[in-house]
Design an enzyme around this catalytic site. Structure first.
Site, PDB file in Angstrom:
ATOM      1  N   LYS A  22      -6.637  64.157  -1.306  1.00  0.00           N
ATOM      2  CA  LYS A  22      -7.067  62.971  -0.563  1.00  0.00           C
ATOM      3  C   LYS A  22      -5.885  62.049  -0.280  1.00  0.00           C
ATOM      4  O   LYS A  22      -5.731  61.527   0.828  1.00  0.00           O
ATOM      5  CB  LYS A  22      -8.125  62.219  -1.370  1.00  0.00           C
ATOM      6  N   ASN A  23      -5.024  61.845  -1.274  1.00  0.00           N
ATOM      7  CA  ASN A  23      -3.932  60.882  -1.129  1.00  0.00           C
ATOM      8  C   ASN A  23      -2.828  61.364  -0.201  1.00  0.00           C
ATOM      9  O   ASN A  23      -1.929  60.597   0.143  1.00  0.00           O
ATOM     10  CB  ASN A  23      -3.355  60.531  -2.500  1.00  0.00           C
ATOM     11  N   CYS A 126     -10.855  49.807  -3.480  1.00  0.00           N
ATOM     12  CA  CYS A 126     -11.350  49.688  -4.849  1.00  0.00           C
ATOM     13  C   CYS A 126     -10.902  48.379  -5.487  1.00  0.00           C
ATOM     14  O   CYS A 126      -9.782  47.917  -5.274  1.00  0.00           O
ATOM     15  CB  CYS A 126     -10.831  50.846  -5.709  1.00  0.00           C
ATOM     16  N   ARG A 131      -3.243  44.652  -4.951  1.00  0.00           N
ATOM     17  CA  ARG A 131      -2.255  45.588  -4.422  1.00  0.00           C
ATOM     18  C   ARG A 131      -1.723  44.951  -3.137  1.00  0.00           C
ATOM     19  O   ARG A 131      -2.145  45.285  -2.041  1.00  0.00           O
ATOM     20  CB  ARG A 131      -2.900  46.957  -4.173  1.00  0.00           C
ATOM     21  N   PRO A 132      -0.789  44.013  -3.278  1.00  0.00           N
ATOM     22  CA  PRO A 132      -0.396  43.195  -2.143  1.00  0.00           C
ATOM     23  C   PRO A 132       0.275  43.999  -1.039  1.00  0.00           C
ATOM     24  O   PRO A 132       0.897  45.030  -1.290  1.00  0.00           O
ATOM     25  CB  PRO A 132       0.583  42.187  -2.760  1.00  0.00           C
ATOM     26  N   VAL A 133       0.116  43.500   0.191  1.00  0.00           N
ATOM     27  CA  VAL A 133       0.742  44.151   1.341  1.00  0.00           C
ATOM     28  C   VAL A 133       2.102  43.524   1.642  1.00  0.00           C
ATOM     29  O   VAL A 133       2.703  43.844   2.670  1.00  0.00           O
ATOM     30  CB  VAL A 133      -0.173  44.054   2.584  1.00  0.00           C
ATOM     31  N   ASP A 134       2.589  42.677   0.742  1.00  0.00           N
ATOM     32  CA  ASP A 134       3.887  42.040   0.969  1.00  0.00           C
ATOM     33  C   ASP A 134       4.984  43.070   1.218  1.00  0.00           C
ATOM     34  O   ASP A 134       5.868  42.873   2.073  1.00  0.00           O
ATOM     35  CB  ASP A 134       4.285  41.183  -0.241  1.00  0.00           C
ATOM     36  N   VAL A 172       8.003  50.335  -6.986  1.00  0.00           N
ATOM     37  CA  VAL A 172       7.611  51.575  -6.317  1.00  0.00           C
ATOM     38  C   VAL A 172       6.215  51.423  -5.715  1.00  0.00           C
ATOM     39  O   VAL A 172       5.280  51.004  -6.384  1.00  0.00           O
ATOM     40  CB  VAL A 172       7.634  52.756  -7.311  1.00  0.00           C
ATOM     41  N   ASP A 316      -4.082  57.465 -11.718  1.00  0.00           N
ATOM     42  CA  ASP A 316      -5.355  57.981 -11.215  1.00  0.00           C
ATOM     43  C   ASP A 316      -6.019  58.968 -12.173  1.00  0.00           C
ATOM     44  O   ASP A 316      -7.131  59.426 -11.908  1.00  0.00           O
ATOM     45  CB  ASP A 316      -5.150  58.657  -9.853  1.00  0.00           C
ATOM     46  N   ARG A 408     -16.033  59.201  -2.293  1.00  0.00           N
ATOM     47  CA  ARG A 408     -14.803  58.803  -1.615  1.00  0.00           C
ATOM     48  C   ARG A 408     -13.639  59.730  -1.973  1.00  0.00           C
ATOM     49  O   ARG A 408     -12.708  59.882  -1.181  1.00  0.00           O
ATOM     50  CB  ARG A 408     -14.419  57.364  -1.977  1.00  0.00           C
TER      51      ARG A 408
END
Length: 429
Positions: A22-23, A126, A131-134, A172, A316, A408
């Site tokens: 999936k990832n 989730c 989980r910032p988009v910065d 990372v 995960d 999902r």
């Protein structure tokens, strides 16, 4: 809303085909936006997230077909999808679509690279911590994009096209690495990514992009070099097997005992997790068909783990391993370093009789002789499957509610487990 009911006590014996990752599948689908020509993806999993991303890509004008619109003959083997972004008709990814799946935010990279503009809603996904988009935004700025946040949307423009640059991530990030790989493939000049994610899924996406004509070196290492090209062409690519699904089923076998062949699994994609499983007393053997996992009924040894980016123990698989440790002969410590809110399954495991104490990002698990079935609630994708693993050995019946999380990321989980002797079924309503 569907539920999954499990009657514990059965050992697992048989064959489980491992689905495509999936990832990797999601960013590979998004990569189709980079070319006017068709991207064909083999070994694609049948997942709710894949279906959701299909709707999002269709909104941008991507044509999508599955096996020529004919269903596959075996529902447990991968499907083939064809994606053609001949003409991108909309560069906006709206809130009502993006909010349902975090990875859909990644369309910002190829849209900006190919169309020189994008308007993408801030993401959902989730609830396992911020989980910032910065990282995404700063990296795209380093490639020459002008970016503003307006009413919950990231509005990006690169009127003269993206240009190569040097990007160093402060931490990372798999998602940010995917986005920069895609965006930089069409940028003018060279881009260097430092502190890049080394996950196998990043390598898989890079290999696909190379097949499409991108010039990328160093994928799978902390430093990646991308030389931008004017355009990418069509390609056919097979998605790597899902290492998280592999690890999940391996832990289920370790939990229940038995002998299962994980067909198509690759050991090189999750060596750390497999080494940890071997320490618990589980036998794992590589074969030409995949991985054979066995536990002959001996006790489960406790093992301490700390999650880490690849090649470390995957976050995960943390919830699944915690479920396994609830039956270990002693105490284990599990330290979560990736997400600050990924212990939501602890209280649900406790409902089954698990003894787990929390101290910040460290969970101490005291193994118990018996788990007892009970109704439990799935809180996120990986937590939900940890409850299934626990239910496989719990006395009596366990009911897992809110299993849409499972859909999902796990393809026909109950069917695969049933084939190996588990007493598990989906109940609608």
């Amino acid at each position: 809303m569907d539920k999954i009911k499990i009657v514990g006590g059965a050992r697992l014996n048989g064959v489980i085909p491992v689905s495509g990752a999936k990832n990797a599948a999601l960013p590979l689908m998004i990569a189709s936006l980079l070319s006017e020509e068709t991207l064909t993806l083999d070994n694609m999993p049948r997942l709710r997230d894949v279906q959701q991303l299909t709707h999002i890509l269709s909104n941008h004008g991507v044509d999508y077909s599955v096996n020529g619109k004919r269903p596959g003959q075996d529902a447990l083997t991968g499907q083939t999808v064809h994606l053609t972004a001949g003409s991108i008709v909309d560069t906006t990814a709206p809130y009502e679509l993006v909010s349902k799946m975090r990875a859909s935010f990644w369309v910002i990279g190829p849209l900006l690279a190919r169309m020189r503009q994008a308007r993408v809603s801030l993401p959902g996904g989730c609830a396992i911590g911020t989980r910032p988009v910065d990282f995404f935004i700063e990296a795209l700025k380093d490639l020459g994009a002008d970016i503003d946040i307006e009413s919950g949307y990231v509005v990006a423009a690169a009127r003269n096209g993206l240009v190569g640059g040097r990007i160093r991530f402060p931490k990372v990030s798999v998602g940010a690495t995917h986005v920069v790989l895609m965006a930089a493939s069409l940028a003018r000049g060279e881009t260097v990514i430092e502190n890049a994610a080394c996950e196998p899924e990043v390598v898989d996406v890079a290999n696909c992009l190379i097949g499409m004509g991108a010039k990328i070196e160093g994928a799978g290492t902390p430093t990646i070099h991308i030389q931008g090209v004017e355009g990418l062409h069509g390609h056919r690519h097979s998605v790597i097997p899902d290492r998280i699904e592999t690890g999940t089923y391996a832990m289920a076998v370790a939990m229940t005992g038995g002998d299962v062949m994980l067909e198509g699994a690759r050991a090189d994609l999750l060596e750390s997790a497999l080494d940890t499983l071997r320490q618990t007393g589980t036998e794992i053997t590589e074969t030409n068909s995949g991985l054979r996992v066995r536990r002959n009924g001996s006790g489960i040894s406790p093992v301490d783990i700390t999650t880490a980016p690849f090649p470390g123990f995957p976050t995960d698989l943390q919830a699944q391993f915690m479920a396994l440790m609830t039956k270990a002969e002693g105490a284990s410590r599990i330290t979560e370093t990736i997400f600050e809110n990924r212990f939501m399954h602890v209280q649900e495991l406790a409902r089954l009789g698990a003894k787990i104490s929390l101290d910040g990002q460290v969970a101490t698990v005291e193994g118990v002789k018996t788990l007892t079935g009970a109704p439990v609630m799935a809180t996120d994708l990986r937590a939900s499957v940890s409850l299934v693993i626990a239910g496989l050995v719990a006395d009596g019946e366990t009911t897992v509610n809110r299993v849409y999380h499972l859909d999902r990321g796990f393809e026909r989980l109950e069917e695969k487990l049933t084939r190996c002797g588990a007493s598990i079924e989906r109940v609608s309503g």
